[in-house]
Write a protein that holds these residues in place. Structure first.
Motif, PDB file in Angstrom:
ATOM      1  N   ASP A 175       0.800  -1.224   0.000  1.00  0.00           N
ATOM      2  CA  ASP A 175       0.000   0.000   0.000  1.00  0.00           C
ATOM      3  C   ASP A 175       0.835   1.276   0.000  1.00  0.00           C
ATOM      4  O   ASP A 175       0.298   2.364   0.190  1.00  0.00           O
ATOM      5  CB  ASP A 175      -0.952   0.005   1.201  1.00  0.00           C
ATOM      6  CG  ASP A 175      -0.207  -0.074   2.532  1.00  0.00           C
ATOM      7  OD1 ASP A 175       1.030  -0.253   2.512  1.00  0.00           O
ATOM      8  OD2 ASP A 175      -0.860   0.041   3.592  1.00  0.00           O
ATOM      9  N   TYR A 176       2.139   1.170  -0.234  1.00  0.00           N
ATOM     10  CA  TYR A 176       2.970   2.379  -0.309  1.00  0.00           C
ATOM     11  C   TYR A 176       2.486   3.267  -1.460  1.00  0.00           C
ATOM     12  O   TYR A 176       2.227   2.783  -2.564  1.00  0.00           O
ATOM     13  CB  TYR A 176       4.432   2.030  -0.552  1.00  0.00           C
ATOM     14  CG  TYR A 176       5.222   1.669   0.680  1.00  0.00           C
ATOM     15  CD1 TYR A 176       4.686   1.804   1.952  1.00  0.00           C
ATOM     16  CD2 TYR A 176       6.525   1.182   0.576  1.00  0.00           C
ATOM     17  CE1 TYR A 176       5.428   1.474   3.076  1.00  0.00           C
ATOM     18  CE2 TYR A 176       7.270   0.853   1.689  1.00  0.00           C
ATOM     19  CZ  TYR A 176       6.715   0.994   2.941  1.00  0.00           C
ATOM     20  OH  TYR A 176       7.443   0.676   4.048  1.00  0.00           O
ATOM     21  N   SER A 177       2.420   4.554  -1.213  1.00  0.00           N
ATOM     22  CA  SER A 177       2.126   5.497  -2.296  1.00  0.00           C
ATOM     23  C   SER A 177       3.403   5.723  -3.101  1.00  0.00           C
ATOM     24  O   SER A 177       4.498   5.332  -2.686  1.00  0.00           O
ATOM     25  CB  SER A 177       1.642   6.829  -1.719  1.00  0.00           C
ATOM     26  OG  SER A 177       2.691   7.462  -1.002  1.00  0.00           O
ATOM     27  N   ALA A 178       3.259   6.364  -4.258  1.00  0.00           N
ATOM     28  CA  ALA A 178       4.429   6.653  -5.084  1.00  0.00           C
ATOM     29  C   ALA A 178       5.425   7.525  -4.325  1.00  0.00           C
ATOM     30  O   ALA A 178       6.643   7.322  -4.407  1.00  0.00           O
ATOM     31  CB  ALA A 178       4.000   7.343  -6.375  1.00  0.00           C
ATOM     32  N   GLU A 179       4.919   8.507  -3.578  1.00  0.00           N
ATOM     33  CA  GLU A 179       5.799   9.390  -2.800  1.00  0.00           C
ATOM     34  C   GLU A 179       6.559   8.601  -1.735  1.00  0.00           C
ATOM     35  O   GLU A 179       7.755   8.830  -1.513  1.00  0.00           O
ATOM     36  CB  GLU A 179       4.986  10.509  -2.139  1.00  0.00           C
ATOM     37  CG  GLU A 179       4.456  11.566  -3.091  1.00  0.00           C
ATOM     38  CD  GLU A 179       3.197  11.111  -3.833  1.00  0.00           C
ATOM     39  OE1 GLU A 179       2.669  10.007  -3.519  1.00  0.00           O
ATOM     40  OE2 GLU A 179       2.741  11.835  -4.725  1.00  0.00           O
ATOM     41  N   GLU A 180       5.881   7.683  -1.084  1.00  0.00           N
ATOM     42  CA  GLU A 180       6.549   6.868  -0.061  1.00  0.00           C
ATOM     43  C   GLU A 180       7.621   5.985  -0.690  1.00  0.00           C
ATOM     44  O   GLU A 180       8.694   5.781  -0.108  1.00  0.00           O
ATOM     45  CB  GLU A 180       5.515   6.006   0.675  1.00  0.00           C
ATOM     46  CG  GLU A 180       4.619   6.786   1.613  1.00  0.00           C
ATOM     47  CD  GLU A 180       3.563   5.913   2.246  1.00  0.00           C
ATOM     48  OE1 GLU A 180       3.344   6.043   3.474  1.00  0.00           O
ATOM     49  OE2 GLU A 180       2.936   5.107   1.519  1.00  0.00           O
ATOM     50  N   ILE A 181       7.340   5.478  -1.866  1.00  0.00           N
ATOM     51  CA  ILE A 181       8.306   4.603  -2.537  1.00  0.00           C
ATOM     52  C   ILE A 181       9.580   5.362  -2.883  1.00  0.00           C
ATOM     53  O   ILE A 181      10.687   4.914  -2.578  1.00  0.00           O
ATOM     54  CB  ILE A 181       7.680   3.987  -3.806  1.00  0.00           C
ATOM     55  CG1 ILE A 181       6.604   2.976  -3.401  1.00  0.00           C
ATOM     56  CG2 ILE A 181       8.749   3.308  -4.669  1.00  0.00           C
ATOM     57  CD1 ILE A 181       5.775   2.458  -4.555  1.00  0.00           C
ATOM     58  N   VAL A 182       9.444   6.531  -3.528  1.00  0.00           N
ATOM     59  CA  VAL A 182      10.649   7.260  -3.928  1.00  0.00           C
ATOM     60  C   VAL A 182      11.398   7.801  -2.713  1.00  0.00           C
ATOM     61  O   VAL A 182      12.629   7.944  -2.738  1.00  0.00           O
ATOM     62  CB  VAL A 182      10.307   8.411  -4.904  1.00  0.00           C
ATOM     63  CG1 VAL A 182       9.780   7.858  -6.214  1.00  0.00           C
ATOM     64  CG2 VAL A 182       9.319   9.393  -4.304  1.00  0.00           C
ATOM     65  N   ASN A 183      10.684   8.109  -1.634  1.00  0.00           N
ATOM     66  CA  ASN A 183      11.349   8.593  -0.426  1.00  0.00           C
ATOM     67  C   ASN A 183      12.106   7.487   0.299  1.00  0.00           C
ATOM     68  O   ASN A 183      13.061   7.757   1.028  1.00  0.00           O
ATOM     69  CB  ASN A 183      10.335   9.228   0.531  1.00  0.00           C
ATOM     70  CG  ASN A 183       9.928  10.629   0.103  1.00  0.00           C
ATOM     71  OD1 ASN A 183      10.752  11.422  -0.332  1.00  0.00           O
ATOM     72  ND2 ASN A 183       8.642  10.932   0.209  1.00  0.00           N
ATOM     73  N   GLU A 184      11.667   6.252   0.091  1.00  0.00           N
ATOM     74  CA  GLU A 184      12.305   5.125   0.760  1.00  0.00           C
ATOM     75  C   GLU A 184      13.388   4.455  -0.089  1.00  0.00           C
ATOM     76  O   GLU A 184      14.063   3.545   0.376  1.00  0.00           O
ATOM     77  CB  GLU A 184      11.252   4.080   1.141  1.00  0.00           C
ATOM     78  CG  GLU A 184      10.383   4.474   2.314  1.00  0.00           C
ATOM     79  CD  GLU A 184      11.169   4.533   3.624  1.00  0.00           C
ATOM     80  OE1 GLU A 184      12.038   3.671   3.829  1.00  0.00           O
ATOM     81  OE2 GLU A 184      10.916   5.449   4.421  1.00  0.00           O
TER      82      GLU A 184
END
Length: 264
Positions: A175-184
């Motif tokens: 359920d990661y959002s795109a923003e969470e993915i690139v930040n991680e």
């Protein structure tokens, strides 16, 4: 007396020649003798090792355990969405490295996905280090994320594509959002790749540095973790084939980077 001295020198000369011959023979035989002893030592070592209990999964079970590990992981995380295809064995280094197994699965579209499995010898089990299906799973949200920035730029004509097949850590949540993915991305293994195809008439927006300025919010991500590859096509080629552009037909290629904002 003169004859005796001559005979003495002759005898001494023969002995010297014989000693030289012996030395040469010994020097020639030495490598073979050492090779023989190494073989004997190696055989003794293997015999000793064969009698020492080894940690880990029995050799004949390793492949089946790798397949079972991946199958269980897929079903628990994604559900019944993939079909087993095969397994390949490899090593992380030429001389000495960890042995891994690439377990292959395919989806209904025939797309192949890879799950890299290593053995945990201490716990006598296997674990998945990385996989490519998650990269496919997040495709739509990553495309929407990037396209939202491009729509705010001056580019009027472009084709955005997402690069499948990137290996990502198994730590990613569904359920990661795109923003969470690139930040991680900095904390987890993996990277995201986009391909941006444009006609030559749009080229100046990139050359002038205008595009990177308009995409300023993306700058923190534009490194090894998020890459935007830009392919430039002749106007006619782009117009006629924009639904299915071929890489070999592009006339220029560049990567969107932070230092592009000053132009050439």
């Amino acid at each position: 007396m003169k004859s005796t001295n001559q005979n003495g020198r002759t005898k001494q000369s023969k002995e010297s020649v014989e000693e030289s011959i012996k030395i040469i023979i010994a020097a020639c035989l030495f490598p073979f003798i050492m090779f023989f002893f190494l073989i004997i030592a190696g055989m003794i070592f293997l015999i000793i090792m064969s009698h020492i209990p080894q940690k880990g999964i029995p050799h004949e079970e390793k492949e089946s355990v790798a397949i079972e590990t991946v199958t269980q992981y897929i079903e628990e995380k994604y559900g019944n969405v993939l079909t087993y295809s095969g397994v390949e064995k490899g090593t992380t280094a030429i001389f000495k490295g960890n042995i891994y197994r690439d377990v292959k699965f395919v989806n209904d579209e025939g797309i192949m996905f890879n799950f890299r499995v290593f053995e945990d010898y201490e716990n006598e089990c296997m674990y998945i280090e990385s996989e490519t299906y998650y990269c496919y799973y997040i495709k739509d949200r990553m495309m929407e994320w990037m396209d939202s920035y491009l729509k705010e730029s001056s580019l009027e004509e472009y084709v955005l594509e997402y690069n499948l097949g990137r290996e990502l850590s198994t730590e990613w949540e569904l359920d990661y959002s795109a923003e969470e993915i690139v930040n991680e991305l900095l904390n987890k293994k993996g990277g995201i790749r986009f391909k941006l195809s444009i006609p030559e008439r749009e080229r100046n927006i990139y050359d002038s540095g205008q595009l990177i300025q308009e995409l300023n919010e993306l700058v923190p991500y534009l490194d090894k973790d998020v890459c935007i590859y830009i392919y430039v096509y002749e106007n006619q080629v782009y117009d006629e084939h924009k639904d299915k552009l071929q890489d070999e037909h592009y006339i220029d290629f560049m990567t969107l980077e932070e230092n592009d904002k000053d132009g050439y």
